[in-house]
Design an enzyme around this catalytic site. Sequence first.
Site, short mmCIF file in Angstrom:
data_model
loop_
_atom_site.label_atom_id
_atom_site.label_comp_id
_atom_site.label_asym_id
_atom_site.label_seq_id
_atom_site.Cartn_x
_atom_site.Cartn_y
_atom_site.Cartn_z
N GLU A 212 -4.15 -42.53 58.48
CA GLU A 212 -5.44 -42.32 59.15
C GLU A 212 -5.21 -42.06 60.64
OE1 GLU A 212 -8.66 -45.17 58.39
OE2 GLU A 212 -9.21 -45.02 60.50
N SER B 172 -6.62 -49.63 60.83
CA SER B 172 -6.02 -49.32 59.52
C SER B 172 -5.08 -48.14 59.69
CB SER B 172 -7.10 -48.92 58.51
OG SER B 172 -7.89 -50.03 58.23
N ARG C 60 -13.61 -40.17 56.84
CA ARG C 60 -12.71 -40.05 58.02
C ARG C 60 -12.41 -38.58 58.35
NH1 ARG C 60 -14.64 -43.94 57.84
NH2 ARG C 60 -13.84 -46.03 57.62
C1 LIG Z 1 -8.55 -53.32 65.68
C2 LIG Z 1 -9.10 -51.98 65.24
C3 LIG Z 1 -10.12 -51.92 64.30
C4 LIG Z 1 -10.61 -50.67 63.88
N1 LIG Z 1 -11.60 -50.66 62.95
C5 LIG Z 1 -12.08 -49.46 62.52
C6 LIG Z 1 -13.11 -49.40 61.53
O1 LIG Z 1 -13.62 -50.41 61.06
N2 LIG Z 1 -13.52 -48.18 61.13
C7 LIG Z 1 -13.00 -47.02 61.62
O2 LIG Z 1 -13.42 -45.92 61.23
N3 LIG Z 1 -12.04 -47.05 62.56
C8 LIG Z 1 -11.56 -48.23 63.03
N4 LIG Z 1 -10.57 -48.26 63.98
C9 LIG Z 1 -10.01 -46.99 64.47
C10 LIG Z 1 -10.71 -46.40 65.71
O3 LIG Z 1 -11.30 -47.42 66.51
C11 LIG Z 1 -11.78 -45.38 65.35
O4 LIG Z 1 -11.23 -44.31 64.59
C12 LIG Z 1 -12.45 -44.79 66.58
O5 LIG Z 1 -13.52 -43.98 66.19
C13 LIG Z 1 -11.50 -43.97 67.45
O6 LIG Z 1 -12.15 -43.73 68.69
P1 LIG Z 1 -11.30 -43.54 70.05
O7 LIG Z 1 -12.27 -43.27 71.13
O8 LIG Z 1 -10.42 -44.72 70.27
O9 LIG Z 1 -10.48 -42.27 69.68
P2 LIG Z 1 -8.96 -41.96 70.08
O10 LIG Z 1 -8.06 -42.91 69.38
O11 LIG Z 1 -8.86 -41.86 71.55
O12 LIG Z 1 -8.80 -40.52 69.43
C14 LIG Z 1 -8.75 -40.37 68.04
C15 LIG Z 1 -8.74 -38.87 67.73
O13 LIG Z 1 -9.98 -38.32 68.17
C16 LIG Z 1 -9.79 -37.31 69.14
N5 LIG Z 1 -10.90 -37.47 70.09
C17 LIG Z 1 -11.23 -38.56 70.80
N6 LIG Z 1 -12.33 -38.32 71.53
C18 LIG Z 1 -12.68 -37.05 71.28
C19 LIG Z 1 -13.73 -36.21 71.75
N7 LIG Z 1 -14.64 -36.63 72.62
N8 LIG Z 1 -13.79 -34.93 71.29
C20 LIG Z 1 -12.87 -34.46 70.40
N9 LIG Z 1 -11.85 -35.21 69.93
C21 LIG Z 1 -11.77 -36.50 70.37
C22 LIG Z 1 -8.42 -37.58 69.75
O14 LIG Z 1 -7.84 -36.40 70.26
C23 LIG Z 1 -7.66 -38.12 68.53
O15 LIG Z 1 -7.19 -37.07 67.72
C24 LIG Z 1 -10.07 -49.50 64.42
C25 LIG Z 1 -9.06 -49.56 65.39
C26 LIG Z 1 -8.57 -50.78 65.80
C27 LIG Z 1 -7.51 -50.84 66.84
#
Ligand SMILES: Cc1cc2nc3c(=O)[nH]c(=O)nc-3n(C[C@H](O)[C@H](O)[C@H](O)COP(=O)(O)OP(=O)(O)OC[C@H]3O[C@@H](n4cnc5c(N)ncnc54)[C@H](O)[C@@H]3O)c2cc1C
Length: 301
Positions: free
Chosen positions: A295, A225, A175
């Site tokens: 996380e 998580s 992560r």
């Molecule tokens: C139901 C559920 C299940 C999930 N299961 C998993 C799993 O199995 N494994 C896992 O790892 N995660 C999981 N997640 C967490 C999440 O989906 C992941 O971490 C995902 O990669 C986040 O992507 P996002 O586009 O939503 O990022 P955001 O939530 O929009 O951003 C997360 C962070 O990344 C930064 N960010 C976003 N995009 C960029 C970019 N283009 N450039 C630079 N920084 C950026 C943001 O500023 C923030 O700090 C889950 C979440 C939920 C709600």
Amino acid sequence: MDYTCALTRLTDAKIEYSENTPLAPFTSFRIGGAARIAVFPKSCDEAAVVFDILRGESVPTVVLGNGTNVLVSDDGYNGAAVILSGLRSCTVSGETITADAGVPLTGLALTAAKHSLTGLEFAYGIPGTLGGAIYMNAGAYGGDMSQVTVSSRYYDLESGEVGVITGEAHEFAYRHSVYMDSSKVILSVTLQLALGERSEIEAKMNDFMSRRREKQPLEYPSAGSTFKRGNGFITSQVIDEVGLKGRSVGGAEVSEKHAGFVINKGGATAKDVLSLIDIIKSEVKQKTGYDIECEIRYIES
Ligand SMILES: Cc1cc2nc3c(=O)[nH]c(=O)nc-3n(C[C@H](O)[C@H](O)[C@H](O)COP(=O)(O)OP(=O)(O)OC[C@H]3O[C@@H](n4cnc5c(N)ncnc54)[C@H](O)[C@@H]3O)c2cc1C
């Protein structure tokens, strides 16, 4: 702060934006106050123009993908929240996929499967964007982004430089990526996959999805998580054993279905979630001696 110049320049550049925009609808937690400006670029080129303007006008900037790993402060964000989920270009060339940061991870896994490409099955069901997944080194079921990432193109909010990071320079760890310690925003990513058997790829993806549906409280808003994997222990199991399932503060609750998830049972505020996280951390520490680490990323001004 006066954002008039920035707004005029965004208007002149024909970029979509809105003012005083609640961020809760842009997050899977459905929590958070308003951003002074929310900006919606539709391509990497447009995003670079947006960042040039915000940088030039010294507007504090935060980026969001699908908002599935964030908790936004109840006071919102006094600056620009650039929502990157409109960056959707995706090209498959042999065993390589190059896609914009806003492409949904689950859609990307489906595209890979359609082309009989293996390596992204783990990503099916992770609700984030590709950019957010690189930033977090998202992973599940033994896979993570580090295993398939060749390079990523970025915009540096500090210098205005557009550049490329390749291979080990991503500094991927559990992560973690180099992007977490920088002012760089991921614009697009190239992934290396391998030719496989489409039916096997799809079977694996469906298996992962049904395991998610069975174990995770997908019926409630959450950010996945809440805590990182423990060092030598399973965090959700420890939270369960300490007796915290069902513990709540306001509308925030430790899921009865999966103790690793803090869920929004209805009307939760960021303050509720933060208080509950503090309770979980301190009860776990007190009863087991373990330190647990968040996380999810907290966004505030
Ligand atoms: C139901 C559920 C299940 C999930 N299961 C998993 C799993 O199995 N494994 C896992 O790892 N995660 C999981 N997640 C967490 C999440 O989906 C992941 O971490 C995902 O990669 C986040 O992507 P996002 O586009 O939503 O990022 P955001 O939530 O929009 O951003 C997360 C962070 O990344 C930064 N960010 C976003 N995009 C960029 C970019 N283009 N450039 C630079 N920084 C950026 C943001 O500023 C923030 O700090 C889950 C979440 C939920 C709600």
